[in-house]
Design an enzyme around this catalytic site. Structure first.
Site, PDB file in Angstrom:
ATOM      1  N   ASP A 188       0.917  -1.070   0.017  1.00 44.15           N
ATOM      2  CA  ASP A 188       0.029   0.079  -0.028  1.00 44.15           C
ATOM      3  C   ASP A 188       0.820   1.345   0.136  1.00 44.15           C
ATOM      4  O   ASP A 188       1.470   1.513   1.047  1.00 44.15           O
ATOM      5  CB  ASP A 188      -0.837   0.028   1.324  1.00 44.15           C
ATOM      6  CG  ASP A 188      -1.906   1.186   1.229  1.00 44.15           C
ATOM      7  OD1 ASP A 188      -2.657   1.071   0.649  1.00 44.15           O
ATOM      8  OD2 ASP A 188      -1.496   2.167   1.777  1.00 44.15           O
ATOM      9  N   HIS A 234      -7.041  10.011  -2.128  1.00 44.09           N
ATOM     10  CA  HIS A 234      -6.358  10.015  -0.699  1.00 44.09           C
ATOM     11  C   HIS A 234      -7.130  10.504   0.466  1.00 44.09           C
ATOM     12  O   HIS A 234      -7.153  10.078   1.484  1.00 44.09           O
ATOM     13  CB  HIS A 234      -4.800  10.413  -0.852  1.00 44.09           C
ATOM     14  CG  HIS A 234      -3.870   9.864   0.153  1.00 44.09           C
ATOM     15  ND1 HIS A 234      -2.533   9.773  -0.042  1.00 44.09           N
ATOM     16  CD2 HIS A 234      -3.973   9.468   1.438  1.00 44.09           C
ATOM     17  CE1 HIS A 234      -1.890   9.399   1.185  1.00 44.09           C
ATOM     18  NE2 HIS A 234      -2.853   9.251   2.007  1.00 44.09           N
ATOM     19  N   LYS A 261      -2.117   6.226  -4.451  1.00 47.10           N
ATOM     20  CA  LYS A 261      -3.376   7.167  -4.015  1.00 47.10           C
ATOM     21  C   LYS A 261      -2.890   8.402  -4.833  1.00 47.10           C
ATOM     22  O   LYS A 261      -1.904   8.648  -4.931  1.00 47.10           O
ATOM     23  CB  LYS A 261      -3.334   7.316  -2.548  1.00 47.10           C
ATOM     24  CG  LYS A 261      -3.476   6.129  -1.823  1.00 47.10           C
ATOM     25  CD  LYS A 261      -3.573   6.290  -0.252  1.00 47.10           C
ATOM     26  CE  LYS A 261      -3.465   4.931   0.468  1.00 47.10           C
ATOM     27  NZ  LYS A 261      -1.799   4.481   0.552  1.00 47.10           N
ATOM     28  N   TYR A 282       3.792   9.621  -0.429  1.00 49.00           N
ATOM     29  CA  TYR A 282       4.868   8.974   0.513  1.00 49.00           C
ATOM     30  C   TYR A 282       6.302   9.308  -0.022  1.00 49.00           C
ATOM     31  O   TYR A 282       7.187   9.133   0.442  1.00 49.00           O
ATOM     32  CB  TYR A 282       4.680   7.526   0.713  1.00 49.00           C
ATOM     33  CG  TYR A 282       3.398   7.055   1.312  1.00 49.00           C
ATOM     34  CD1 TYR A 282       2.529   8.087   1.804  1.00 49.00           C
ATOM     35  CD2 TYR A 282       2.742   6.014   1.175  1.00 49.00           C
ATOM     36  CE1 TYR A 282       1.194   7.703   2.410  1.00 49.00           C
ATOM     37  CE2 TYR A 282       1.652   5.642   1.605  1.00 49.00           C
ATOM     38  CZ  TYR A 282       0.955   6.302   2.227  1.00 49.00           C
ATOM     39  OH  TYR A 282      -0.424   6.036   2.872  1.00 49.00           O
TER      40      TYR A 282
END
Length: 309
Positions: free
Chosen positions: A32, A99, A66, A37
């Site tokens: 995930d 997200h 996302k 990130y």
């Protein structure tokens, strides 16, 4: 979608490739990630290494990413997805999630990527007036093109989910939400399941993921979830770790989980949650810890109050 995966939030660029590779070796198939990130290039390298060495085929893996809030406008959704696919070296995603349910002003890739909460000029970004319906229609378009196998949402409540379902031509396959014994969310879990929407629970260990971000409890009586007496007692009774109990609690509610660990032994432990069950009494004791305590609140880091009441 596998029940247990590896969450890639806060895994460093220097280690994420090796962590994914090691996780695949011990049996993980769900990963995930997210544009936000900032580690998708390296994550893709770890996936590619495992495929090239014959540990897995691409079809064995379930890869999630996302859409970040700066790319909610219709014309930005597909380019954002294509950037993720290019960075990860993939032809498709198994799941692409919106997200957060709010849009931020667009930041071009060449100005800053990923922009996170920055406006590209070193200032905090601000909200953009992009209707969620517009974003979802663009998500449906990339789904219809075959660039993603499933589309989903994250960090939304019941009212917004009802609204989305009123116009969605492609129903969200997954709802990803913060979920732990301090935030039980029985009604939201039941609603999603009643609509045939799978749930992925994040932050299963509660405050543990937020300690390094400077989390401070509002009350001196606050107990870290992994050290709570109730969780420790149940773990001892089953000869399991507190982390395994917390993951088992979520899985027994019909949720997938995506814990993070850089330790190979703990990676194995987090997978090893199917050989025991919690009693009804233990479930009640865990549920009674509920405080409606939201850790991932955008009001704290970008002053957007999606959980305002």
């Amino acid at each position: 979608m596998p029940t247990v995966g590896l969450g890639l939030w806060k895994i460093s660029n220097e280690t994420v490739a090796s962590q994914i590779y090691q996780a695949i070796k011990v049996g993980y198939r769900l990963f995930d990630g997210a544009c936000d990130y900032g580690n998708e290039v390296e994550a893709g390298q770890g996936i590619r290494r495992a495929i090239d060495e014959g540990l897995v085929k691409r079809s064995d893996l379930f890869i999630t990413s996302k859409l970040w809030s700066t790319y909610h406008a219709r014309e930005h959704v597909k380019p954002a997805l294509q950037r993720t696919l290019s960075d990860m070296g993939l032809d498709y995603l198994d799941l692409y999630i919106v997200h957060f349910p709010f849009a931020l002003k667009y930041v071009p890739f060449d100005l800053k990527y990923p922009p996170q909460t920055d406006d590209g000029h070193g200032n905090q970004n601000t909200r953009a007036n992009v209707p969620f319906q517009e974003t979802w229609e663009a998500m449906e378009a990339v789904y219809n093109e075959g660039l993603v196998k499933n589309i989903g949402i994250s960090n939304i409540g019941g009212a917004m989910l009802y609204d989305l379902l009123s116009y969605a031509k492609v129903k969200p396959a997954v709802l990803q939400i913060e979920l732990h014994p301090y935030l039980v969310r029985n009604q939201l879990v039941a609603l999603a399941h009643s609509e045939g929407i799978a749930i992925t629970a994040y932050s299963s260990f509660g405050d543990a993921s937020y300690q390094e971000l400077g989390f401070k409890a509002d009350s001196p009586s606050f107990k870290p979830l992994l050290k709570h007496d109730v969780i420790a007692e149940i773990a001892k009774a089953h000869e399991k770790s507190p982390a395994q109990v917390l993951l088992r609690w979520a899985v027994e509610r019909g949720c997938a989980v995506i814990p993070k660990s850089s330790n190979v032994d703990r990676l194995r432990q987090n997978l090893d949650i199917f050989g025991f069950s919690l009693s009804d009494d233990e479930v009640v004791r865990i549920n009674d810890l509920d405080k409606n305590f939201i850790l991932n609140d955008p009001a704290k880091w970008i002053n957007i109050s999606i959980w305002a009441n």
